[in-house]
Design a protein around this motif. Structure first.
Motif, PDB file in Angstrom:
ATOM      1  N   ASP A  76       0.856  -1.185   0.000  1.00  0.00           N
ATOM      2  CA  ASP A  76       0.000   0.000   0.000  1.00  0.00           C
ATOM      3  C   ASP A  76       0.894   1.238   0.000  1.00  0.00           C
ATOM      4  OD1 ASP A  76      -2.206  -1.656   0.307  1.00  0.00           O
ATOM      5  OD2 ASP A  76      -2.417  -1.259   2.453  1.00  0.00           O
ATOM      6  N   GLY A  77       0.488   2.270  -0.721  1.00  0.00           N
ATOM      7  CA  GLY A  77       1.263   3.500  -0.696  1.00  0.00           C
ATOM      8  C   GLY A  77       0.655   4.594  -1.540  1.00  0.00           C
ATOM      9  N   THR A  78       1.364   5.719  -1.566  1.00  0.00           N
ATOM     10  CA  THR A  78       0.991   6.873  -2.369  1.00  0.00           C
ATOM     11  C   THR A  78       2.104   7.129  -3.371  1.00  0.00           C
ATOM     12  OG1 THR A  78      -0.190   7.840  -0.501  1.00  0.00           O
ATOM     13  CG2 THR A  78       0.392   9.329  -2.304  1.00  0.00           C
ATOM     14  N   VAL A  79       1.740   7.300  -4.625  1.00  0.00           N
ATOM     15  CA  VAL A  79       2.725   7.537  -5.674  1.00  0.00           C
ATOM     16  C   VAL A  79       3.299   8.938  -5.511  1.00  0.00           C
ATOM     17  CG1 VAL A  79       3.109   7.704  -8.161  1.00  0.00           C
ATOM     18  CG2 VAL A  79       1.537   5.971  -7.245  1.00  0.00           C
ATOM     19  N   LEU A  80       4.624   9.015  -5.385  1.00  0.00           N
ATOM     20  CA  LEU A  80       5.318  10.289  -5.291  1.00  0.00           C
ATOM     21  C   LEU A  80       5.859  10.719  -6.654  1.00  0.00           C
ATOM     22  CD1 LEU A  80       7.359   9.662  -2.023  1.00  0.00           C
ATOM     23  CD2 LEU A  80       5.223  10.950  -2.274  1.00  0.00           C
ATOM     24  N   GLU A  81       6.265   9.734  -7.444  1.00  0.00           N
ATOM     25  CA  GLU A  81       6.882  10.030  -8.739  1.00  0.00           C
ATOM     26  C   GLU A  81       6.740   8.827  -9.656  1.00  0.00           C
ATOM     27  OE1 GLU A  81      11.315  11.329 -10.434  1.00  0.00           O
ATOM     28  OE2 GLU A  81      11.094  10.717  -8.348  1.00  0.00           O
ATOM     29  N   VAL A  82       6.528   9.106 -10.925  1.00  0.00           N
ATOM     30  CA  VAL A  82       6.521   8.094 -11.971  1.00  0.00           C
ATOM     31  C   VAL A  82       7.794   8.308 -12.779  1.00  0.00           C
ATOM     32  CG1 VAL A  82       5.292   7.264 -14.012  1.00  0.00           C
ATOM     33  CG2 VAL A  82       4.001   8.091 -12.049  1.00  0.00           C
ATOM     34  N   ASN A  83       8.466   7.243 -13.140  1.00  0.00           N
ATOM     35  CA  ASN A  83       9.697   7.360 -13.933  1.00  0.00           C
ATOM     36  C   ASN A  83       9.337   7.929 -15.311  1.00  0.00           C
ATOM     37  OD1 ASN A  83      12.060   7.062 -15.380  1.00  0.00           O
ATOM     38  ND2 ASN A  83      12.466   4.987 -14.655  1.00  0.00           N
ATOM     39  N   ALA A  84       9.568   9.218 -15.494  1.00  0.00           N
ATOM     40  CA  ALA A  84       9.190   9.920 -16.733  1.00  0.00           C
ATOM     41  C   ALA A  84       9.918   9.377 -17.954  1.00  0.00           C
ATOM     42  CB  ALA A  84       9.452  11.415 -16.576  1.00  0.00           C
ATOM     43  N   ARG A  85      11.104   8.822 -17.784  1.00  0.00           N
ATOM     44  CA  ARG A  85      11.851   8.282 -18.922  1.00  0.00           C
ATOM     45  C   ARG A  85      11.111   7.148 -19.609  1.00  0.00           C
ATOM     46  NH1 ARG A  85      17.945   6.949 -17.836  1.00  0.00           N
ATOM     47  NH2 ARG A  85      17.794   6.519 -20.072  1.00  0.00           N
ATOM     48  N   LEU A  86      10.249   6.448 -18.868  1.00  0.00           N
ATOM     49  CA  LEU A  86       9.555   5.303 -19.440  1.00  0.00           C
ATOM     50  C   LEU A  86       8.538   5.697 -20.503  1.00  0.00           C
ATOM     51  CD1 LEU A  86       9.060   3.064 -16.277  1.00  0.00           C
ATOM     52  CD2 LEU A  86      10.880   2.965 -17.988  1.00  0.00           C
ATOM     53  N   ARG A  87       8.117   6.962 -20.513  1.00  0.00           N
ATOM     54  CA  ARG A  87       7.190   7.416 -21.560  1.00  0.00           C
ATOM     55  C   ARG A  87       7.815   7.249 -22.944  1.00  0.00           C
ATOM     56  NH1 ARG A  87       6.513  12.472 -18.787  1.00  0.00           N
ATOM     57  NH2 ARG A  87       5.192  11.966 -17.036  1.00  0.00           N
ATOM     58  N   ASN A  88       9.062   7.673 -23.074  1.00  0.00           N
ATOM     59  CA  ASN A  88       9.761   7.621 -24.359  1.00  0.00           C
ATOM     60  C   ASN A  88      10.676   6.414 -24.499  1.00  0.00           C
ATOM     61  OD1 ASN A  88       8.603  10.058 -25.242  1.00  0.00           O
ATOM     62  ND2 ASN A  88      10.125  11.206 -24.086  1.00  0.00           N
ATOM     63  N   GLU A  89      11.015   5.786 -23.366  1.00  0.00           N
ATOM     64  CA  GLU A  89      11.937   4.651 -23.377  1.00  0.00           C
ATOM     65  C   GLU A  89      11.393   3.491 -22.537  1.00  0.00           C
ATOM     66  OE1 GLU A  89      16.287   5.947 -23.010  1.00  0.00           O
ATOM     67  OE2 GLU A  89      15.195   7.621 -22.074  1.00  0.00           O
ATOM     68  N   PRO A  90      10.232   2.947 -22.900  1.00  0.00           N
ATOM     69  CA  PRO A  90       9.657   1.873 -22.070  1.00  0.00           C
ATOM     70  C   PRO A  90      10.543   0.627 -21.998  1.00  0.00           C
ATOM     71  CG  PRO A  90       8.471   2.072 -24.141  1.00  0.00           C
ATOM     72  CD  PRO A  90       9.402   3.242 -24.061  1.00  0.00           C
ATOM     73  N   ALA A  91      11.398   0.416 -22.982  1.00  0.00           N
ATOM     74  CA  ALA A  91      12.263  -0.762 -22.978  1.00  0.00           C
ATOM     75  C   ALA A  91      13.356  -0.690 -21.908  1.00  0.00           C
ATOM     76  CB  ALA A  91      12.878  -0.978 -24.356  1.00  0.00           C
ATOM     77  N   LEU A  92      13.465   0.434 -21.185  1.00  0.00           N
ATOM     78  CA  LEU A  92      14.377   0.477 -20.033  1.00  0.00           C
ATOM     79  C   LEU A  92      13.988  -0.582 -19.014  1.00  0.00           C
ATOM     80  CD1 LEU A  92      14.864   4.303 -19.350  1.00  0.00           C
ATOM     81  CD2 LEU A  92      16.607   2.657 -20.086  1.00  0.00           C
ATOM     82  N   VAL A  93      12.704  -0.931 -18.981  1.00  0.00           N
ATOM     83  CA  VAL A  93      12.235  -1.995 -18.094  1.00  0.00           C
ATOM     84  C   VAL A  93      12.939  -3.306 -18.437  1.00  0.00           C
ATOM     85  CG1 VAL A  93      10.207  -3.415 -17.549  1.00  0.00           C
ATOM     86  CG2 VAL A  93      10.015  -0.929 -17.593  1.00  0.00           C
ATOM     87  N   ASN A  94      13.241  -3.512 -19.720  1.00  0.00           N
ATOM     88  CA  ASN A  94      13.945  -4.722 -20.152  1.00  0.00           C
ATOM     89  C   ASN A  94      15.453  -4.615 -19.937  1.00  0.00           C
ATOM     90  OD1 ASN A  94      11.647  -4.377 -22.606  1.00  0.00           O
ATOM     91  ND2 ASN A  94      11.684  -6.322 -21.520  1.00  0.00           N
ATOM     92  N   SER A  95      16.022  -3.504 -20.367  1.00  0.00           N
ATOM     93  CA  SER A  95      17.480  -3.388 -20.349  1.00  0.00           C
ATOM     94  C   SER A  95      18.048  -3.061 -18.976  1.00  0.00           C
ATOM     95  CB  SER A  95      17.943  -2.339 -21.373  1.00  0.00           C
ATOM     96  OG  SER A  95      17.377  -1.072 -21.084  1.00  0.00           O
ATOM     97  N   HIS A  96      17.295  -2.364 -18.132  1.00  0.00           N
ATOM     98  CA  HIS A  96      17.777  -1.959 -16.803  1.00  0.00           C
ATOM     99  C   HIS A  96      16.650  -2.059 -15.777  1.00  0.00           C
ATOM    100  CE1 HIS A  96      21.485  -0.420 -18.535  1.00  0.00           C
ATOM    101  NE2 HIS A  96      20.766   0.183 -19.461  1.00  0.00           N
ATOM    102  N   PRO A  97      16.134  -3.271 -15.536  1.00  0.00           N
ATOM    103  CA  PRO A  97      14.951  -3.397 -14.671  1.00  0.00           C
ATOM    104  C   PRO A  97      15.171  -2.958 -13.226  1.00  0.00           C
ATOM    105  CG  PRO A  97      15.858  -5.565 -15.132  1.00  0.00           C
ATOM    106  CD  PRO A  97      16.597  -4.579 -15.998  1.00  0.00           C
TER     107      PRO A  97
END
Length: 131
Positions: A76-97
């Motif tokens: 449970d929690g409150t979102v403080l920040e979303v990784n903005a880089r993922l908007r343009n670079e979603p594959a960062l989840v693959n290359s640098h999880p």
């Protein structure tokens, strides 16, 4: 070679990891097994800063070339920040999880309530995986 499941993370059975930060903050991301199973991530639908997430409920979706999957909140929690880089670079989840590909920074509702999460070794055993 770096480990596929860093010891400084806790792992939720449904594919996300949590890394404790200072105080009651934490990062959440998608673990190696999940990103590897999904294949190339092409889009993430994530909550906005200020949103509340609830343990064991969907916090957003991840879309790959193979499928669209719910991301299940590990705590449970409150979102403080979303990784903005993922908007343009979603594959960062693959290359640098575990570093550049983190998904959310949150404030934990109950910082002491992480006993249901698994260490790397326990997660590997639970899932029948090897590092």
């Amino acid at each position: 070679m770096p480990t596929l499941y860093p010891e400084d993370r806790l792992y939720h059975r449904d594919a996300l990891w949590l890394q404790r930060l200072e105080g009651d903050e934490a990062l959440i991301g998608i673990n190696h097994h999940a990103q590897d199973s999904l294949g190339e991530v092409v889009f993430l639908d994530l909550p906005r800063a200020g949103a509340t997430i609830r343990c064991d409920t969907p916090l957003g979706t991840v879309e790959s070339r193979k499928a669209v999957s719910d991301m299940i909140a590990p705590v449970d929690g409150t979102v403080l920040e979303v990784n903005a880089r993922l908007r343009n670079e979603p594959a960062l989840v693959n290359s640098h999880p575990y570093d550049e590909g983190w998904v959310l920074r949150i404030r934990l509702t109950s910082p002491e309530d992480t006993g249901h999460l698994h260490t790397a070794a326990a997660y590997l055993s639970l899932m029948g995986l090897t590092d």
